[in-house]
Design an enzyme around this catalytic site. Structure first.
Site, PDB file in Angstrom:
ATOM      1  N   GLY A 116      -4.310  -1.884  -0.926  1.00 27.87           N
ATOM      2  CA  GLY A 116      -3.458  -1.616  -2.074  1.00 27.87           C
ATOM      3  C   GLY A 116      -3.097  -0.147  -2.157  1.00 27.87           C
ATOM      4  O   GLY A 116      -3.614   0.683  -1.406  1.00 27.87           O
ATOM      5  N   HIS A 154      -6.875  -1.665   9.221  1.00 24.23           N
ATOM      6  CA  HIS A 154      -6.251  -2.973   8.980  1.00 24.23           C
ATOM      7  C   HIS A 154      -6.406  -3.872  10.206  1.00 24.23           C
ATOM      8  O   HIS A 154      -5.606  -3.784  11.140  1.00 24.23           O
ATOM      9  CB  HIS A 154      -4.761  -2.797   8.652  1.00 24.23           C
ATOM     10  CG  HIS A 154      -4.507  -2.371   7.246  1.00 24.23           C
ATOM     11  ND1 HIS A 154      -4.050  -3.237   6.282  1.00 24.23           N
ATOM     12  CD2 HIS A 154      -4.672  -1.168   6.650  1.00 24.23           C
ATOM     13  CE1 HIS A 154      -3.927  -2.573   5.131  1.00 24.23           C
ATOM     14  NE2 HIS A 154      -4.299  -1.325   5.332  1.00 24.23           N
ATOM     15  N   GLY A 205      -2.180   3.756  -4.042  1.00 23.69           N
ATOM     16  CA  GLY A 205      -2.634   4.706  -5.059  1.00 23.69           C
ATOM     17  C   GLY A 205      -4.049   5.219  -4.876  1.00 23.69           C
ATOM     18  O   GLY A 205      -4.738   4.916  -3.900  1.00 23.69           O
ATOM     19  N   GLU A 237      -5.715  -6.955  10.586  1.00 20.25           N
ATOM     20  CA  GLU A 237      -4.604  -7.901  10.803  1.00 20.25           C
ATOM     21  C   GLU A 237      -3.470  -7.239  11.571  1.00 20.25           C
ATOM     22  O   GLU A 237      -2.734  -7.883  12.307  1.00 20.25           O
ATOM     23  CB  GLU A 237      -4.102  -8.442   9.463  1.00 20.25           C
ATOM     24  CG  GLU A 237      -3.058  -7.623   8.767  1.00 20.25           C
ATOM     25  CD  GLU A 237      -3.549  -6.287   8.227  1.00 20.25           C
ATOM     26  OE1 GLU A 237      -2.714  -5.454   7.851  1.00 20.25           O
ATOM     27  OE2 GLU A 237      -4.778  -6.075   8.164  1.00 20.25           O
ATOM     28  N   TYR A 275      -7.096   8.138   1.259  1.00 18.31           N
ATOM     29  CA  TYR A 275      -8.413   8.366   0.664  1.00 18.31           C
ATOM     30  C   TYR A 275      -9.494   7.796   1.560  1.00 18.31           C
ATOM     31  O   TYR A 275      -9.258   6.864   2.335  1.00 18.31           O
ATOM     32  CB  TYR A 275      -8.476   7.733  -0.729  1.00 18.31           C
ATOM     33  CG  TYR A 275      -7.426   8.287  -1.657  1.00 18.31           C
ATOM     34  CD1 TYR A 275      -7.679   9.410  -2.439  1.00 18.31           C
ATOM     35  CD2 TYR A 275      -6.161   7.709  -1.734  1.00 18.31           C
ATOM     36  CE1 TYR A 275      -6.704   9.942  -3.274  1.00 18.31           C
ATOM     37  CE2 TYR A 275      -5.184   8.222  -2.563  1.00 18.31           C
ATOM     38  CZ  TYR A 275      -5.453   9.338  -3.327  1.00 18.31           C
ATOM     39  OH  TYR A 275      -4.483   9.861  -4.147  1.00 18.31           O
ATOM     40  N   CYS A 283      -9.505  -1.507   3.421  1.00 21.64           N
ATOM     41  CA  CYS A 283      -8.712  -0.382   2.897  1.00 21.64           C
ATOM     42  C   CYS A 283      -9.071  -0.037   1.443  1.00 21.64           C
ATOM     43  O   CYS A 283     -10.156   0.458   1.193  1.00 21.64           O
ATOM     44  CB  CYS A 283      -7.227  -0.676   3.074  1.00 21.64           C
ATOM     45  SG  CYS A 283      -6.199   0.809   3.070  1.00 21.64           S
ATOM     46  N   GLN A 305     -12.701   1.110  -0.248  1.00 19.84           N
ATOM     47  CA  GLN A 305     -12.931   2.301  -1.068  1.00 19.84           C
ATOM     48  C   GLN A 305     -13.538   1.931  -2.425  1.00 19.84           C
ATOM     49  O   GLN A 305     -14.446   2.614  -2.928  1.00 19.84           O
ATOM     50  CB  GLN A 305     -11.611   3.039  -1.253  1.00 19.84           C
ATOM     51  CG  GLN A 305     -11.014   3.559   0.047  1.00 19.84           C
ATOM     52  CD  GLN A 305      -9.534   3.888  -0.066  1.00 19.84           C
ATOM     53  OE1 GLN A 305      -8.963   3.881  -1.151  1.00 19.84           O
ATOM     54  NE2 GLN A 305      -8.893   4.156   1.064  1.00 19.84           N
ATOM     55  N   SER A 327       0.817  -1.216   0.000  1.00 26.01           N
ATOM     56  CA  SER A 327       0.000   0.000   0.000  1.00 26.01           C
ATOM     57  C   SER A 327       0.848   1.263   0.000  1.00 26.01           C
ATOM     58  O   SER A 327       0.359   2.343  -0.328  1.00 26.01           O
ATOM     59  CB  SER A 327      -0.930   0.014   1.213  1.00 26.01           C
ATOM     60  OG  SER A 327      -1.857  -1.037   1.166  1.00 26.01           O
TER      61      SER A 327
END
Length: 376
Positions: free
Chosen positions: A244, A355, A246, A357, A317, A272, A276, A48
């Site tokens: 991920g 997250h 961007g 995890e 974001y 994440c 989105q 990410s």
């Protein structure tokens, strides 16, 4: 250890000189800060962070060294790291390699002897900035021209660079401190899920497998019709959409495929970037936060239990408030009251922004993986 000079130029005109301890050369990226107290290797190897320089607010970095077991992916994806004080002599029984050597092998820059508090306050006040760091070029005007000629982070499709290109079965489960190794996946539930790799972290897959699910990882350019067919044939029980790098708004093809999955009423869980993309696929575009949320100490309120969970975060974001017209908010970030979790109305779909995890921690949200398995 002899440290060479490195020069940094930011798009707001700030020009700095520091010391280099990692990969040498010239590298551009977006500068963000991370408030985690530990886990620098997990952070640097998190896909990410592709295309970003990370300012660590923890002043002492490097003391635990690095090792293969703490990698979240096969390599380092961050462009580089800023640290106030570098420890070049590891002091940990699990360490197999010092941080400078590790960064050089993975072609990521290391920058130290710099005021990370100044950088953090600048990002906090005026947002992330595109920047260039170089051990070769010291002239600010040349660096400015090099930066201007480079693509911005929101113009690059990083998931094409960080994700798998072929499907595979994930075979490991969570870390066992007694044996100092990852446990083997057992598939005890007798159910299989597909995990779409937009830049997935290894420990997300480990946690999915720890619930007893069989996990097949598939590329980001999956065909929704094929997935739906496998679901209707009983080959799979659900789908996971990963984290991920961007800007999610440039992933139009992926969002279109997710829309088909939504219409098919497939059980979906997302984290994440996946969270989105679900919002975008439902017709609610994301927006960029002022300086993002990156760290391992973010309080999130579970609106169903009223319990406050300390979470790990890594995103610039966020989903918009308008998504509340089609979904119930399950989690709220108590730092800025942004949406952290959703359950979509009349649909077997839910997602979280943080997250759960959380490698190396905190682990207060790990229950969400079991919740996904229980719903299948």
């Amino acid at each position: 250890m002899m440290l060479k000079p490195v020069w940094i130029y930011l798009e707001n005109g700030v020009f700095l000189e520091a010391k280099s301890f990692g990969f040498e050369g010239s590298q551009t990226g977006e500068i963000v800060f991370n408030t985690s107290m530990s886990g620098y290797q997990e952070i640097m190897s998190d896909p990410s962070y592709a295309g970003q320089f990370i300012v660590f607010t923890m002043p002492e970095i490097g003391i635990v060294g690095t090792n293969d077991d703490d990698m979240e992916s096969k390599t380092v994806h961050a462009s580089g790291m800023f640290v106030r004080s570098l420890n070049v002599m590891p002091s940990n029984f699990r360490s197999t390699e010092a941080l400078p050597t590790f960064l050089k092998e993975h072609q990521s820059m290391g920058i130290c002897d710099i005021d990370t508090r100044y950088l953090t306050k600048m990002i906090r006040d005026s947002g992330p900035k595109m920047m260039i760091a170089s051990t070769e070029v010291s002239d600010p005007e040349k660096l400015k021209a090099m930066l201007k000629a480079s693509p911005r982070i929101e113009e690059v499709n990083y998931i094409e660079k960080v994700g798998t290109t072929k499907p595979y079965l994930h075979t490991s489960s969570v870390w066992n401190a007694d044996t100092q190794s990852y446990e083997k996946a057992t598939h005890s539930l007798g159910k299989k899920v597909l995990a779409v790799d937009f830049g997935i972290k290894r420990n997300i897959l480990n946690e999915l497998c720890a619930t007893g699910l069989e996990v097949e990882v598939i590329p980001h350019d999956f065909n929704a019709d094929d997935v739906i067919k496998r679901y209707k044939n009983g080959e799979i029980s659900g789908l996971f959409l990963s984290n991920g790098p961007g800007d999610p708004l440039i992933l139009k093809k992926e969002a279109a495929q997710i829309t088909k999955l939504i219409e098919a009423k497939m059980p979906i869980f997302a984290i994440c970037l996946g969270h989105q993309l679900l919002s975008i696929a439902h017709g609610h575009p994301t927006y960029k936060l002022k300086f993002g949320q990156h760290g391992g100490n973010h309080p999130v309120k579970n609106t169903k239990t009223n319990v406050v969970e300390i979470t790990a975060q890594n995103h610039n974001y966020n989903v918009p408030e308008s998504v509340c017209s089609i979904a119930k908010v399950t989690h709220i970030n108590l730092f800025d009251n942004t949406i952290e979790g959703l359950e979509y109305n009349d649909s077997p779909i839910f997602s979280v922004q943080h997250h759960p995890e959380a490698s190396p921690g905190p682990h207060e949200s790990k229950y969400i993986f079991q919740e996904f398995a229980n719903r299948l």
